[in-house]
Enzyme design. Sequence first.
Site, mmCIF file in Angstrom:
data_model
loop_
_atom_site.group_PDB
_atom_site.id
_atom_site.type_symbol
_atom_site.label_atom_id
_atom_site.label_comp_id
_atom_site.label_asym_id
_atom_site.label_seq_id
_atom_site.Cartn_x
_atom_site.Cartn_y
_atom_site.Cartn_z
ATOM 1 C CG HIS A 185 0.724 -85.461 -30.369
ATOM 2 N ND1 HIS A 185 0.818 -86.110 -29.167
ATOM 3 C CD2 HIS A 185 -0.432 -84.769 -30.318
ATOM 4 C CE1 HIS A 185 -0.245 -85.841 -28.431
ATOM 5 N NE2 HIS A 185 -1.024 -85.022 -29.104
HETATM 6 C C1 UD1 Z 1 -5.379 -83.394 -32.016
HETATM 7 C C2 UD1 Z 1 -5.801 -82.626 -30.776
HETATM 8 C C3 UD1 Z 1 -4.858 -82.970 -29.620
HETATM 9 C C4 UD1 Z 1 -4.759 -84.466 -29.415
HETATM 10 C C5 UD1 Z 1 -4.345 -85.108 -30.731
HETATM 11 C C6 UD1 Z 1 -4.213 -86.619 -30.618
HETATM 12 C C7 UD1 Z 1 -6.767 -80.383 -31.157
HETATM 13 C C8 UD1 Z 1 -6.505 -78.921 -31.014
HETATM 14 N N1 UD1 Z 1 -5.687 -81.177 -30.969
HETATM 15 O O1 UD1 Z 1 -4.088 -82.906 -32.390
HETATM 16 O O2 UD1 Z 1 -5.351 -82.376 -28.431
HETATM 17 O O3 UD1 Z 1 -3.788 -84.735 -28.427
HETATM 18 O O4 UD1 Z 1 -5.338 -84.779 -31.719
HETATM 19 O O5 UD1 Z 1 -3.789 -87.180 -31.808
HETATM 20 O O6 UD1 Z 1 -7.880 -80.766 -31.412
HETATM 21 N N2 UD1 Z 1 -3.425 -85.867 -39.802
HETATM 22 C C9 UD1 Z 1 -3.344 -86.950 -40.626
HETATM 23 N N3 UD1 Z 1 -4.312 -87.911 -40.498
HETATM 24 C C10 UD1 Z 1 -5.313 -87.821 -39.606
HETATM 25 C C11 UD1 Z 1 -5.393 -86.681 -38.775
HETATM 26 C C12 UD1 Z 1 -4.429 -85.725 -38.877
HETATM 27 O O7 UD1 Z 1 -2.453 -87.070 -41.443
HETATM 28 O O8 UD1 Z 1 -6.151 -88.754 -39.539
HETATM 29 C C13 UD1 Z 1 -2.362 -84.844 -39.900
HETATM 30 C C14 UD1 Z 1 -2.765 -83.663 -40.721
HETATM 31 O O9 UD1 Z 1 -1.662 -83.245 -41.454
HETATM 32 C C15 UD1 Z 1 -3.110 -82.616 -39.692
HETATM 33 C C16 UD1 Z 1 -2.166 -82.977 -38.537
HETATM 34 O O10 UD1 Z 1 -2.042 -84.394 -38.605
HETATM 35 O O11 UD1 Z 1 -2.933 -81.318 -40.161
HETATM 36 C C17 UD1 Z 1 -2.671 -82.590 -37.192
HETATM 37 O O12 UD1 Z 1 -4.014 -83.079 -36.985
HETATM 38 P P1 UD1 Z 1 -5.051 -82.232 -36.089
HETATM 39 O O13 UD1 Z 1 -6.340 -82.957 -35.968
HETATM 40 O O14 UD1 Z 1 -5.104 -80.819 -36.576
HETATM 41 O O15 UD1 Z 1 -4.366 -82.130 -34.666
HETATM 42 P P2 UD1 Z 1 -3.494 -83.186 -33.852
HETATM 43 O O16 UD1 Z 1 -2.093 -82.690 -33.842
HETATM 44 O O17 UD1 Z 1 -3.760 -84.583 -34.263
#
Ligand code: UD1
Length: 385
Positions: A220
């Site tokens: 991821h």
């Molecule tokens: C975040 C953390 C990362 C951690 C990861 C674990 C930061 C910078 N990154 O990354 O260190 O390893 O979490 O999962 O804080 N989304 C959903 N549903 C959710 C949450 C997210 O669909 O409940 C999707 C959204 O499209 C979002 C993308 O996932 O834009 C990324 O989510 P985000 O919280 O920005 O970062 P992660 O890649 O999850």
Amino acid sequence: MNGSTPFKIDCIVGARPNFVKIAPIMRALSSRAGLVPRLIHTGQHYDFVMNAVFFDELRIPAPDINLEVGSGTNTEQTARVMLALEPVFLAQRPDLLMVVGDVNSTIAATLVASKMLIPVAHVEAGLRSFDRAMPEEVNRLVTDRLSDLLFTTERVALDNLTHENVAPERITFVGNVMIDTLFACLERAVDPGQTFAEIGASEAFQSAAREKGFAFVTLHRPSNVDDPVKLAALLGALATISRRLPIVFPIHPRTRGMIANAGLEPLLAEPGIATAPPLSYLRAIGLMRAARLVVTDSGGVQEETTALGVPCLTARENTERPITIDQGTNTLIGVDPARLIAAVDDVLTTGGKKGRAPDLWDGRAAERIADATLAFLQRGREAIA
Ligand code: UD1
């Protein structure tokens, strides 16, 4: 305020790895008569599969407050947490803020507390990938710089912090709360056969996995999944590997979105690959424990595989968790598909790295954190009495 007034501690969680870390900390803090923890969820992760199921399985109390910030760019997410959190601290000022890990919620909460002169304790301090292209590295640097109490998981963290001129009396080596959770949950881990059935893996896949074993894969990191060319190369390597060893691949929402945008689903349409939505903690650790090997770019999974003694191939150029390489079962293999395929072959031939459990990864890190936090707060109160 008199000497017996309990100290108010605000604990922040936002993203999936935070939930795994906060579970034993909330339990340990709640068990101390002098401490009253309050749980604040930023809402960075909000889907059931990324969020609520972890609260259920890890028996984390429901958050006292949810800031509901949701997704966005790094800056949007950080800024939204800051704006939403300041009024919470103004309405009820905690004696200390406890943050874990390195996600955007961690740095945002630390900034707000620091500006209000609220002391900050950082759990998992001092880890460095020395790669500022990772958003987490910036979060780690700033959080540690501003923290008053730095709790470390491995000895190299002390070297990193010393190098950055952090005063040694602020640093306490406590061990790894993620491993506290792992040990506390292993006996409830879900049997892989049940998980394969739940995710709809074919009969052929399930029987191959029973016969040959399987690999557990997670990917991821933006550096691996946001560029369609790199992502296609990694998925192509998985397709090749799956012809030797069945692969179970729970797909993070970020990765799933990128696969869909780039039209890469055909690369995963292999009889030896079982994909799934993000899995619950008890399902993930059940698969990890039973896997012949793990391929990942996650920080937490590198540590969990070391604690479980399962060979881990990390698809990154660096790691902020070097003890998993020096003492554990982890190998850094970068993101070259040929190297990944060769590394898998090597594990299948040799059985992979053996490793041992690092110091203080003993299931009691959160207890040490609670003791050190209480002692810190009591010293502060005595100093002004
Ligand atoms: C975040 C953390 C990362 C951690 C990861 C674990 C930061 C910078 N990154 O990354 O260190 O390893 O979490 O999962 O804080 N989304 C959903 N549903 C959710 C949450 C997210 O669909 O409940 C999707 C959204 O499209 C979002 C993308 O996932 O834009 C990324 O989510 P985000 O919280 O920005 O970062 P992660 O890649 O999850």
